[in-house]
Design a protein around this motif. Structure first.
Motif, mmCIF file in Angstrom:
data_model
loop_
_atom_site.group_PDB
_atom_site.id
_atom_site.type_symbol
_atom_site.label_atom_id
_atom_site.label_comp_id
_atom_site.label_asym_id
_atom_site.label_seq_id
_atom_site.Cartn_x
_atom_site.Cartn_y
_atom_site.Cartn_z
ATOM 1 N N ILE A 132 7.003 13.772 -9.483
ATOM 2 C CA ILE A 132 6.383 13.656 -8.168
ATOM 3 C C ILE A 132 6.107 12.178 -7.922
ATOM 4 C CG2 ILE A 132 5.372 15.968 -8.143
ATOM 5 C CD1 ILE A 132 2.710 14.724 -9.012
ATOM 6 N N ALA A 133 6.045 11.815 -6.658
ATOM 7 C CA ALA A 133 5.776 10.417 -6.324
ATOM 8 C C ALA A 133 5.066 10.367 -4.987
ATOM 9 C CB ALA A 133 7.081 9.622 -6.259
ATOM 10 N N GLU A 134 4.387 9.235 -4.768
ATOM 11 C CA GLU A 134 3.800 8.941 -3.475
ATOM 12 C C GLU A 134 4.679 7.902 -2.807
ATOM 13 O OE1 GLU A 134 3.071 7.421 -6.185
ATOM 14 O OE2 GLU A 134 3.195 5.320 -5.556
ATOM 15 N N THR A 135 4.665 7.857 -1.504
ATOM 16 C CA THR A 135 5.345 6.733 -0.872
ATOM 17 C C THR A 135 4.659 6.367 0.433
ATOM 18 O OG1 THR A 135 7.548 5.801 -0.504
ATOM 19 C CG2 THR A 135 7.098 7.929 0.520
ATOM 20 N N GLY A 136 4.693 5.087 0.760
ATOM 21 C CA GLY A 136 4.123 4.612 2.019
ATOM 22 C C GLY A 136 5.250 4.322 2.982
ATOM 23 N N ALA A 137 5.948 3.186 2.750
ATOM 24 C CA ALA A 137 7.076 2.818 3.598
ATOM 25 C C ALA A 137 8.279 3.715 3.339
ATOM 26 C CB ALA A 137 7.450 1.365 3.337
ATOM 27 N N GLY A 138 8.299 4.345 2.187
ATOM 28 C CA GLY A 138 9.446 5.162 1.832
ATOM 29 C C GLY A 138 10.313 4.526 0.770
ATOM 30 N N GLN A 139 10.079 3.241 0.488
ATOM 31 C CA GLN A 139 10.940 2.565 -0.491
ATOM 32 C C GLN A 139 10.808 3.182 -1.878
ATOM 33 O OE1 GLN A 139 9.535 -1.438 0.399
ATOM 34 N NE2 GLN A 139 11.619 -2.041 0.881
ATOM 35 N N HIS A 140 9.574 3.429 -2.317
ATOM 36 C CA HIS A 140 9.394 4.020 -3.643
ATOM 37 C C HIS A 140 9.861 5.478 -3.650
ATOM 38 C CE1 HIS A 140 7.921 5.059 -7.526
ATOM 39 N NE2 HIS A 140 7.041 5.907 -7.053
ATOM 40 N N GLY A 141 9.635 6.184 -2.544
ATOM 41 C CA GLY A 141 10.100 7.565 -2.466
ATOM 42 C C GLY A 141 11.613 7.650 -2.545
ATOM 43 N N VAL A 142 12.287 6.767 -1.843
ATOM 44 C CA VAL A 142 13.755 6.754 -1.876
ATOM 45 C C VAL A 142 14.243 6.395 -3.281
ATOM 46 C CG1 VAL A 142 15.799 5.520 -1.056
ATOM 47 C CG2 VAL A 142 14.085 6.322 0.583
ATOM 48 N N ALA A 143 13.604 5.401 -3.887
ATOM 49 C CA ALA A 143 14.019 5.010 -5.244
ATOM 50 C C ALA A 143 13.808 6.160 -6.224
ATOM 51 C CB ALA A 143 13.242 3.772 -5.691
ATOM 52 N N THR A 144 12.686 6.867 -6.088
ATOM 53 C CA THR A 144 12.409 7.989 -6.999
ATOM 54 C C THR A 144 13.394 9.137 -6.775
ATOM 55 O OG1 THR A 144 10.063 7.387 -6.997
ATOM 56 C CG2 THR A 144 10.610 9.573 -7.804
ATOM 57 N N ALA A 145 13.647 9.444 -5.495
ATOM 58 C CA ALA A 145 14.616 10.505 -5.188
ATOM 59 C C ALA A 145 15.990 10.139 -5.754
ATOM 60 C CB ALA A 145 14.689 10.720 -3.673
#
Lengths: 431, 281
Positions: A132-145
């Motif tokens: 699971i991950a948190e993301t604000g701008a989406g950069q970390h979410g995209v990297a995690t996905a």
């Protein structure tokens, strides 16, 4: 002399560290900051994570796996680009040279992938199947996905409802990569509340799930571990600057939300006394407006999301909402190592307003053909400010290294609105 | 460690109930929902309907251990302007209303207490007649300042254990706690559940083996039957969301208080029969 190969930088990264160097300070505490202010239910998982991380640090096979991914998948080493037309705006006579560390050219478009690949390899070693991950701008979410798709892990990303609107394209990117994006509709509906929701998920599913935290905040071992996975940024950049300029930079600059790109870059220079370190926080609409994310200018030490650090809070210790034009800096606390570097005076933290950041954003686009992330534009604006200040103090031949932590593709809609490009009007060109 | 030398009103209450052959009913409500005055009414209603120990929650912007029901109440309480110091008013009201019979514990995330001043909070809580504090995001490892202040003011220090806690951590937590140890029945956040986790009984036994004199169980209990079941092996049954839920919504306040009283009474019957043949059937 060629830039230091990725492998050497990583060996340096993962080697057991010496005491006595600022760059190698271990958690759980950075001065009075850091720690583990979390529910007891998470302690076993944090202990397991730390143990696995220590084993991985001592394991050449882990370093080799990560090195291969960095080289073949991420595209490391990321280049160093000098930007003379942009630097003219600090000093028209060329007294300031600005060099960009191009983390924006990494796969997925930011520095976030460095940490994500490292943690994802740890997840495989721990035998967990879900991240699971948190993301604000989406950069970390995209990297995690991305890492989850690459390594066959189930992935759930928590994102504030407000941010899912601001960054709708990144929501689609994560879903294309097979992740489930959960909009968080409580509290301020931004990154802070996405982290709360991710922590609630983790407390519930900790036995099968790893919380792939995206920055140098949170309970120990995250601040130290995430710093280690980003250490490669500074290790590469230091060699590249030495090769290009023949000496160390005078100033190293980065934007600071949670602070992972900044710490990754700063780390290589912490023990070089002649190098001044600057972190630029989101000044939003100005400190006096109360609408900002400047923890060092407008906050005080407190505890949030597992760590003691500087924090935007009211007289009752309630978290105050942050504000920034950039979702990635819109967070009320900051990594504990930055609070420590601030208090010992090793790094200087200054706010950069939305207006200043957007002006630097536009300038880099127009002068160098590089569209930066709005987060990184805060570092660019700060670099111009520091450059001008040093020239005004009579200094010449200044070399400023800036972390261009991400690219601006995700920000095109925000920027187009900001500059009035969507309603038929345009701003005047600067040249 | 001063645990043995400082008397605990909460532990004394649990011992007295144990002598009566039943566990305690521990009821949670947040201060300030729907406003401070009415939260005082709600807590005293709960006391009159049969809770033995009360927990008064301090609303916080980032309650990571709480599920949707308590989050909703906390958010509304903050929106209504509830301050940290208001919790002291409720504590005082409980002490007066029950003539000191019902121990009042504060449940707070750490930052509001840190900001208030840990020593000042302990001093003021003690002066208000409070019994101590439950700390969902403060583990003994980080609690030196709180522990010193609590010892100085004779307050209970209630830490949590979870099904994931290792034997070593159970020992550490049992050793550091005063009053009781709060055993989380399941891995998760607060909120009513259909069944209380079957790991709770094992966790209580392990926590006792680790040295805890009193262990209360929370998370997921919402009915009299569940209270009876958990009360077979625990010194106290902690109920939060099921009580808070009765206060949410738009019904007239008096009806909501009636509902709170009814649910509390049902839970009280549950703990009363926990150790009888009927309760264990």
């Amino acid at each position: 002399m060629p830039a230091k190969p990725v492998r050497d930088a990583l060996t340096e990264t993962l080697a057991a560290s010496d005491a006595g160097r600022l760059a190698d300070v271990h958690g759980p505490y950075f001065g009075q900051f850091g720690g583990r202010y979390v529910p007891e239910a998470l302690i076993a998982a944090l202990d397991e994570l730390e143990a696995e991380f220590r084993k991985a640090q001592a394991d050449a096979a882990f370093a080799a796996d990560l090195e291969r991914l960095h080289r073949e998948y991420t595209g490391r080493p990321s280049p160093l680009t000098e930007v003379p037309r942009f630097a003219e705006h600090a000093d028209p006579d060329g007294a300031v040279r600005i060099l960009l560390k191009r983390e924006d050219l990494n796969h997925t478009g930011s520095h976030k992938i460095n940490n994500v690949l490292g943690q994802a390899l740890l997840v495989k070693r721990m035998g967990k199947s879900r991240v699971i991950a948190e993301t604000g701008a989406g950069q970390h979410g995209v990297a995690t996905a991305t890492a989850a798709a690459l390594l066959g892990l189930e992935c759930v990303v928590y994102m504030g409802e407000e941010d899912t609107r601001r960054q709708a394209l990144n929501v689609a990117r994560m879903e294309l990569l097979g992740a489930t994006v959960v909009p968080v509709a409580v509290g301020t509906r931004t990154l802070k509340d996405a982290i709360n929701e991710a922590l609630r998920d983790w407390v519930t599913n900790v036995e099968s799930t790893h919380y792939l935290l995206g920055t140098v905040t949170g309970p120990h071992p995250f601040p130290e571990m995430v710093r280690e996975f980003h250490r490669i940024i500074g290790a590469e950049a230091r060699e590249q600057v030495l090769e290009r300029v023949g000496r160390l930079p005078d100033v190293v600059a980065a934007c600071v939300g949670g602070g992972s790109n900044a710490l990754g870059l700063f780390n290589a220079f912490l023990d070089d006394d002649g190098v001044e370190l600057y972190g630029f926080e989101a000044g939003g609409e100005g400190i006096e407006s109360g609408r900002h994310a400047a923890r060092f200018s407008g906050g005080a030490p407190g505890v949030l999301h597992g760590a003691r650090s500087y924090l935007l809070q009211d007289d009752d210790g309630q978290t105050r909402p942050s504000h920034s034009v950039s979702a990635g800096l819109d967070y009320p606390s900051v990594g504990p190592a930055h609070s420590w570097l601030h208090d010992i005076g090793r790094a200087t933290y200054e706010p950069v307003t939305d207006d200043e950041a957007m002006e630097a954003f536009r300038l880099l686009c127009r002068t160098e053909g590089i569209i930066p992330a709005i987060e990184s534009a805060h570092a660019l604006a700060g670099a111009l400010r520091v450059g001008r200040r040093r020239v005004a103090e009579g200094l010449r031949d200044q070399v400023i290294l800036v972390n261009l932590s991400g690219r601006g593709d995700k920000d095109v809609a925000t920027a187009a609105t900001w500059f009035g490009l969507l309603d038929g009007t345009t701003t005047e060109g600067d040249r | 460690m001063s645990t043995a030398t400082t008397a605990s009103a909460t532990a004394a209450r649990l011992d007295a109930l144990r002598a009566e052959g039943r566990p305690a009913l521990v009821g949670y409500l947040p201060v300030g929902y729907p406003d401070v005055d009415r939260s005082v009414q709600a807590v005293t209603t709960m006391v009159d309907a049969g809770v033995d120990v009360v927990e008064i929650g301090v609303p916080y912007t980032d309650p990571v251990m709480d599920g949707p029901v308590i989050q909703e109440a906390a958010e509304a309480a903050l929106h209504g302007g509830t301050r940290v110091r208001d919790v002291l008013r409720v504590v005082e009201a409980v002490a007066q209303h029950s003539g000191g019979r019902v121990p009042a514990l504060v449940m707070s995330y750490y930052n509001p207490v840190l900001r208030y001043g840990v020593e000042a909070f302990a001093r003021d809580l003690s002066a208000a007649g409070g019994a101590g504090m439950i700390t969902p995001d403060l583990i003994p490892d980080e609690a030196d300042e709180w522990s010193t202040a609590a010892d100085a003011h004779g307050l209970d220090k209630v830490y949590l254990v979870a099904p994931s806690s290792t034997p070593e951590r159970l020992r550490l937590t049992a050793q550091a706690s005063r009053g009781f140890v709060y055993a989380a029945s399941t891995m998760g956040v607060t909120g009513a559940r259909d069944a209380v986790g079957d790991r709770a009984e094992r966790l209580v036994a392990d926590t006792r083996s680790a040295g805890a004199a009193h262990v209360c169980v929370g998370l997921g209990v919402s009915t009299g039957d569940q209270a009876a079941q958990v009360g077979r092996y625990a010194d106290g049954v902690i109920v939060g969301s099921a009580l808070v839920r009765t206060l949410l919504g738009d019904a007239p306040w008096s009806e909501r208080l009636d509902d709170l009283g009814r649910v509390t009474a049902e839970l009280a019957t549950g703990v009363a029969r926990a150790r009888t043949a009927e309760g264990t059937s």
